[in-house]
Write an enzyme that holds these catalytic residues in place. Structure first.
Site, PDB file in Angstrom:
ATOM      1  N   TYR A 143      -0.145 -11.983  -1.266  1.00  0.00           N
ATOM      2  CA  TYR A 143       0.944 -12.936  -1.426  1.00  0.00           C
ATOM      3  C   TYR A 143       0.454 -14.284  -1.961  1.00  0.00           C
ATOM      4  CZ  TYR A 143       3.961  -9.803   1.293  1.00  0.00           C
ATOM      5  OH  TYR A 143       4.700  -8.724   1.743  1.00  0.00           O
ATOM      6  N   LYS A 192      -6.697  -0.435   4.791  1.00  0.00           N
ATOM      7  CA  LYS A 192      -6.677   0.709   3.877  1.00  0.00           C
ATOM      8  C   LYS A 192      -8.089   0.866   3.299  1.00  0.00           C
ATOM      9  CE  LYS A 192      -4.376   4.036   1.794  1.00  0.00           C
ATOM     10  NZ  LYS A 192      -4.003   5.242   2.553  1.00  0.00           N
ATOM     11  N   ASP A 224      -1.005   3.572   6.366  1.00  0.00           N
ATOM     12  CA  ASP A 224      -0.020   4.647   6.292  1.00  0.00           C
ATOM     13  C   ASP A 224       0.030   5.446   7.593  1.00  0.00           C
ATOM     14  OD1 ASP A 224      -2.610   5.376   5.658  1.00  0.00           O
ATOM     15  OD2 ASP A 224      -2.057   6.810   4.111  1.00  0.00           O
ATOM     16  N   ASP A 248       3.521  -7.659   7.161  1.00  0.00           N
ATOM     17  CA  ASP A 248       4.915  -7.869   6.775  1.00  0.00           C
ATOM     18  C   ASP A 248       5.701  -6.571   6.927  1.00  0.00           C
ATOM     19  OD1 ASP A 248       7.234  -8.926   5.766  1.00  0.00           O
ATOM     20  OD2 ASP A 248       6.480  -9.250   3.742  1.00  0.00           O
ATOM     21  N   ASP A 252       8.278  -5.329  10.407  1.00  0.00           N
ATOM     22  CA  ASP A 252       9.685  -4.992  10.218  1.00  0.00           C
ATOM     23  C   ASP A 252       9.985  -3.586  10.741  1.00  0.00           C
ATOM     24  OD1 ASP A 252      10.295  -7.409   9.170  1.00  0.00           O
ATOM     25  OD2 ASP A 252      10.648  -6.741   7.126  1.00  0.00           O
TER      26      ASP A 252
END
Length: 356
Positions: A143, A192, A224, A248, A252
């Site tokens: 970001y 990851k 994942d 992020d 959620d």
């Protein structure tokens, strides 16, 4: 008597409504527990664009830096969709986090007993007391990395860069370990590392830091797999620490497991005691001004402020307890129950304050 100076960023959409109820609740807690709150409003997001042309005026930065802490509603809405990327309301949110050096976002995903049936997961999966804390790195990664567009052989491309330094990883990992020490001493680091070089550095750095916290059980998951595990076996998690973009997404996901995003608070912290406290949900412009907004996430964000920035744990616990009691008597539209009356944003705030 302590007096705390709080900057208030009401923002856009339902922001002004929900923040107003949180402010009144903080004042009520102060009256009961022997401190006072002084609020100063400043502009952020779309409201700031309308008034000043930019989503984050320098005056807002200065006001937040001078305060003991900052309370935020929500920013954004379709009104500002045509703004360039660096001048959208969300750019103001990223900017204030960077300006205040708030590198750690704490997002608790808690299921209130009264709302267990609202979770999309079966009761046998979520158990009796699901309580997960996600510690998300907030000022680095993709970001904030280098980005742009180019053209090669007539083909337009775009790129965003995921970049982390050892010092950035160490400081967010330390927050994760510290939170784990205060809870059940279990920390899951999510990355990851099977694909990304930045994640391989992340995993090694977190593993090195684990030597400083021998009491904490450290595990590692690929992002994942973690997303899958949150759905099929969320009870295995206590504290999760991860990067900006992974945090992020996972926070959620965890918020929906808990039944309603309208119930979830968050804290953004830096090296000092000051912080930025806000609900996880967005600005919901479609219901702004209708009274349908749920103020509980913002009220609970105020409780987090009392706990983490102002060192008023008794008042924080009183607000959290009052929210639990209020849920036994009424609900807002997003968490409506046929057995209980449906109330407005203002009425829910008044009900919470009744139980403090």
């Amino acid at each position: 008597m302590n007096t705390y100076h709080i900057t208030v960023l009401k923002g856009d959409g339902i922001g002004p409504e929900i923040v107003e109820e949180a402010m009144k609740t903080l004042k009520k807690a102060g009256e009961k527990y022997g401190f006072s709150m002084e609020f100063r409003e400043a502009l952020l997001g779309g409201s700031a664009i309308d008034a000043t042309g930019v989503p984050l005026p320098q005056e807002t930065i200065d006001c937040c830096k001078a305060a003991d802490s900052t309370l935020l509603g929500a920013v954004g809405g379709p009104k500002w969709d045509n703004q360039p990327g660096n001048n959208r309301p969300e750019a103001g949110l990223l900017g204030i986090r960077g300006a205040l050096g708030l590198f750690a976002n704490l997002r608790p995903a808690v299921i209130f007993p009264q709302l267990r049936e609202a979770s999309p997961l079966k009761s046998k999966i979520i158990g009796e007391n699901l309580d997960i804390l996600i510690v998300r790195e907030l000022t680095g990664g993709i970001y904030f990395g280098e980005r742009g567009r180019g053209e090669k052989n007539g083909n337009i491309y775009a790129y965003d860069t995921e970049k982390y330094s050892v010092s950035e990883i160490r400081r967010i990992a330390r927050k994760g370990f510290e939170m784990a020490m205060k809870r059940n001493k279990k920390l899951c680091s999510v990355d990851k590392a099977n694909v990304l070089e930045s994640s391989r550095l992340w995993r090694k750095t977190v593993a090195d830091m684990a030597e400083e916290y021998p009491e904490v059980e450290l595990t590692n998951l690929y992002v994942d797999n973690c997303a899958m595990q949150l759905v099929c076996n969320p009870k295995q998690f206590d504290v999760i620490v991860t990067s900006n973009i992974f945090g992020d997404i996972l926070s959620d996901e965890a918020s929906m497991i808990s039944g309603s995003i309208g119930m979830l608070a968050s804290a953004s912290l830096g090296a000092g005691k000051s912080g930025l406290y806000e609900p996880v949900h967005g600005s919901a412009p479609d219901i702004a001004g209708t009274g349908k907004a749920n103020p509980l996430a913002t009220i609970l964000s105020g409780a987090m402020m009392l706990r983490y920035s102002l060192e008023e744990p008794e008042a924080a616990e009183a607000i959290e307890s009052a929210v639990t009691k209020a849920l036994d008597h009424a609900r807002t539209a997003d968490i409506a129950s046929p057995q209980l009356p449906q109330v407005s944003c203002k009425e829910m705030g008044e009900l919470v304050r009744k139980f403090i």
